[in-house]
Design a protein around this motif. Sequence first.
Motif, PDB file in Angstrom:
ATOM      1  N   ALA A  31     -14.329 -13.088  13.684  1.00  0.00           N
ATOM      2  CA  ALA A  31     -15.497 -12.937  14.557  1.00  0.00           C
ATOM      3  C   ALA A  31     -15.825 -11.476  14.851  1.00  0.00           C
ATOM      4  N   THR A  32     -14.856 -10.586  14.687  1.00  0.00           N
ATOM      5  CA  THR A  32     -15.086  -9.179  14.998  1.00  0.00           C
ATOM      6  C   THR A  32     -15.890  -8.461  13.914  1.00  0.00           C
ATOM      7  N   VAL A  33     -16.034  -9.060  12.723  1.00  0.00           N
ATOM      8  CA  VAL A  33     -16.809  -8.448  11.641  1.00  0.00           C
ATOM      9  C   VAL A  33     -18.259  -8.871  11.799  1.00  0.00           C
ATOM     10  N   THR A  34     -19.175  -7.892  11.773  1.00  0.00           N
ATOM     11  CA  THR A  34     -20.580  -8.190  12.058  1.00  0.00           C
ATOM     12  C   THR A  34     -21.253  -9.000  10.958  1.00  0.00           C
ATOM     13  N   LYS A  35     -20.868  -8.792   9.704  1.00  0.00           N
ATOM     14  CA  LYS A  35     -21.408  -9.623   8.624  1.00  0.00           C
ATOM     15  C   LYS A  35     -20.309  -9.871   7.608  1.00  0.00           C
ATOM     16  N   PRO A  36     -20.272 -11.071   7.010  1.00  0.00           N
ATOM     17  CA  PRO A  36     -19.236 -11.350   6.015  1.00  0.00           C
ATOM     18  C   PRO A  36     -19.364 -10.402   4.817  1.00  0.00           C
ATOM     19  N   ALA A  37     -18.251 -10.006   4.291  1.00  0.00           N
ATOM     20  CA  ALA A  37     -18.229  -9.097   3.141  1.00  0.00           C
ATOM     21  C   ALA A  37     -18.212  -9.892   1.848  1.00  0.00           C
ATOM     22  N   HIS A  38     -18.824  -9.330   0.833  1.00  0.00           N
ATOM     23  CA  HIS A  38     -18.723  -9.860  -0.520  1.00  0.00           C
ATOM     24  C   HIS A  38     -17.545  -9.114  -1.145  1.00  0.00           C
ATOM     25  N   ILE A  39     -16.436  -9.818  -1.372  1.00  0.00           N
ATOM     26  CA  ILE A  39     -15.200  -9.178  -1.803  1.00  0.00           C
ATOM     27  C   ILE A  39     -14.941  -9.515  -3.263  1.00  0.00           C
ATOM     28  N   THR A  40     -14.710  -8.490  -4.077  1.00  0.00           N
ATOM     29  CA  THR A  40     -14.389  -8.671  -5.487  1.00  0.00           C
ATOM     30  C   THR A  40     -13.147  -7.873  -5.819  1.00  0.00           C
ATOM     31  N   GLY A  41     -12.520  -8.218  -6.925  1.00  0.00           N
ATOM     32  CA  GLY A  41     -11.315  -7.512  -7.326  1.00  0.00           C
ATOM     33  C   GLY A  41     -11.240  -7.307  -8.815  1.00  0.00           C
ATOM     34  N   TYR A  87     -13.219  -1.067   6.945  1.00  0.00           N
ATOM     35  CA  TYR A  87     -14.473  -1.760   6.678  1.00  0.00           C
ATOM     36  C   TYR A  87     -15.059  -2.138   8.039  1.00  0.00           C
ATOM     37  N   GLN A  88     -16.242  -1.653   8.357  1.00  0.00           N
ATOM     38  CA  GLN A  88     -16.884  -1.866   9.661  1.00  0.00           C
ATOM     39  C   GLN A  88     -15.921  -1.508  10.798  1.00  0.00           C
ATOM     40  N   ASP A  89     -15.246  -0.387  10.653  1.00  0.00           N
ATOM     41  CA  ASP A  89     -14.279   0.131  11.628  1.00  0.00           C
ATOM     42  C   ASP A  89     -13.092  -0.798  11.855  1.00  0.00           C
ATOM     43  N   LYS A  90     -12.810  -1.650  10.894  1.00  0.00           N
ATOM     44  CA  LYS A  90     -11.649  -2.543  10.962  1.00  0.00           C
ATOM     45  C   LYS A  90     -10.677  -2.164   9.853  1.00  0.00           C
ATOM     46  N   ARG A  91      -9.397  -2.276  10.137  1.00  0.00           N
ATOM     47  CA  ARG A  91      -8.362  -1.950   9.160  1.00  0.00           C
ATOM     48  C   ARG A  91      -8.296  -3.040   8.092  1.00  0.00           C
ATOM     49  N   VAL A  92      -8.213  -2.649   6.825  1.00  0.00           N
ATOM     50  CA  VAL A  92      -8.101  -3.611   5.727  1.00  0.00           C
ATOM     51  C   VAL A  92      -6.832  -3.349   4.928  1.00  0.00           C
ATOM     52  N   SER A  93      -6.293  -4.408   4.344  1.00  0.00           N
ATOM     53  CA  SER A  93      -5.108  -4.292   3.503  1.00  0.00           C
ATOM     54  C   SER A  93      -5.049  -5.505   2.590  1.00  0.00           C
ATOM     55  N   SER A  94      -4.097  -5.477   1.673  1.00  0.00           N
ATOM     56  CA  SER A  94      -3.926  -6.588   0.749  1.00  0.00           C
ATOM     57  C   SER A  94      -2.456  -6.705   0.370  1.00  0.00           C
ATOM     58  N   THR A  95      -2.033  -7.928   0.147  1.00  0.00           N
ATOM     59  CA  THR A  95      -0.694  -8.212  -0.361  1.00  0.00           C
ATOM     60  C   THR A  95      -0.859  -8.970  -1.665  1.00  0.00           C
ATOM     61  N   CYS A  96      -0.300  -8.424  -2.747  1.00  0.00           N
ATOM     62  CA  CYS A  96      -0.477  -9.014  -4.071  1.00  0.00           C
ATOM     63  C   CYS A  96       0.856  -9.507  -4.628  1.00  0.00           C
ATOM     64  N   SER A  97       0.775 -10.614  -5.365  1.00  0.00           N
ATOM     65  CA  SER A  97       1.947 -11.135  -6.064  1.00  0.00           C
ATOM     66  C   SER A  97       1.500 -11.708  -7.396  1.00  0.00           C
ATOM     67  N   LYS A 117      -5.949 -10.233   9.836  1.00  0.00           N
ATOM     68  CA  LYS A 117      -6.337 -11.635   9.679  1.00  0.00           C
ATOM     69  C   LYS A 117      -6.716 -11.870   8.226  1.00  0.00           C
ATOM     70  N   SER A 118      -6.125 -12.887   7.623  1.00  0.00           N
ATOM     71  CA  SER A 118      -6.421 -13.199   6.224  1.00  0.00           C
ATOM     72  C   SER A 118      -7.862 -13.692   6.112  1.00  0.00           C
ATOM     73  N   VAL A 119      -8.643 -13.054   5.216  1.00  0.00           N
ATOM     74  CA  VAL A 119     -10.044 -13.449   5.047  1.00  0.00           C
ATOM     75  C   VAL A 119     -10.294 -14.125   3.709  1.00  0.00           C
ATOM     76  N   THR A 120      -9.508 -13.817   2.692  1.00  0.00           N
ATOM     77  CA  THR A 120      -9.680 -14.460   1.392  1.00  0.00           C
ATOM     78  C   THR A 120      -8.479 -14.164   0.509  1.00  0.00           C
ATOM     79  N   THR A 121      -8.366 -14.920  -0.562  1.00  0.00           N
ATOM     80  CA  THR A 121      -7.367 -14.659  -1.587  1.00  0.00           C
ATOM     81  C   THR A 121      -8.088 -14.523  -2.920  1.00  0.00           C
ATOM     82  N   LEU A 122      -7.919 -13.391  -3.558  1.00  0.00           N
ATOM     83  CA  LEU A 122      -8.493 -13.164  -4.882  1.00  0.00           C
ATOM     84  C   LEU A 122      -7.459 -13.578  -5.924  1.00  0.00           C
ATOM     85  N   VAL A 123      -7.889 -14.329  -6.915  1.00  0.00           N
ATOM     86  CA  VAL A 123      -7.001 -14.757  -7.984  1.00  0.00           C
ATOM     87  C   VAL A 123      -7.551 -14.195  -9.284  1.00  0.00           C
ATOM     88  N   MET A 124      -6.736 -13.401  -9.964  1.00  0.00           N
ATOM     89  CA  MET A 124      -7.159 -12.747 -11.196  1.00  0.00           C
ATOM     90  C   MET A 124      -6.200 -13.106 -12.316  1.00  0.00           C
TER      91      MET A 124
END
Length: 130
Positions: A31-41, A87-97, A117-124
């Motif tokens: 809820a703290t993000v003003t608009k949903p992000a389009h996330i790609t990897g 991103y929008q003054d919020k801290r971002v990170s990722s954990t990959c396996s 807060k987990s927002v998505t999981t990218l699968v490549m």
Amino acid sequence: MKKVYVCIASLFIAACTTHHSHTVAHPQAPATVTKPAHITGKVDQVLRSGILGKSVTSTVFIYFDEVLHITGKLDRTGFGELPGISYQDKRVSSTCSSRPTGPKTAELSCMVFIDSKSVTTLVMETKRNR
């Protein structure tokens, strides 16, 4: 001396090969993000042959609205925690396996976080070039 030149040449040729994978996700934004992000990897892999055998170096790139926010190298087993720029003054990170899916293929999963807060999981899907 000739063997040294052959070894160096094969290392250079192997380092030039890369494989790109892309994926798109629409996250459940906090809820703290003003608009949903389009996330790609994307993941780039470089196969190197050396004195100690073959090794793969994987570099992950994660984009928020087509702007690079997270990048980093995974360890040799395909795991890593990657910090990013805000991103929008919020801290971002990722954990990959990574997990193998075949003799020359693997699946790389990266959980993306905004303010812990987990927002998505990218699968490549990745594939060894040789």
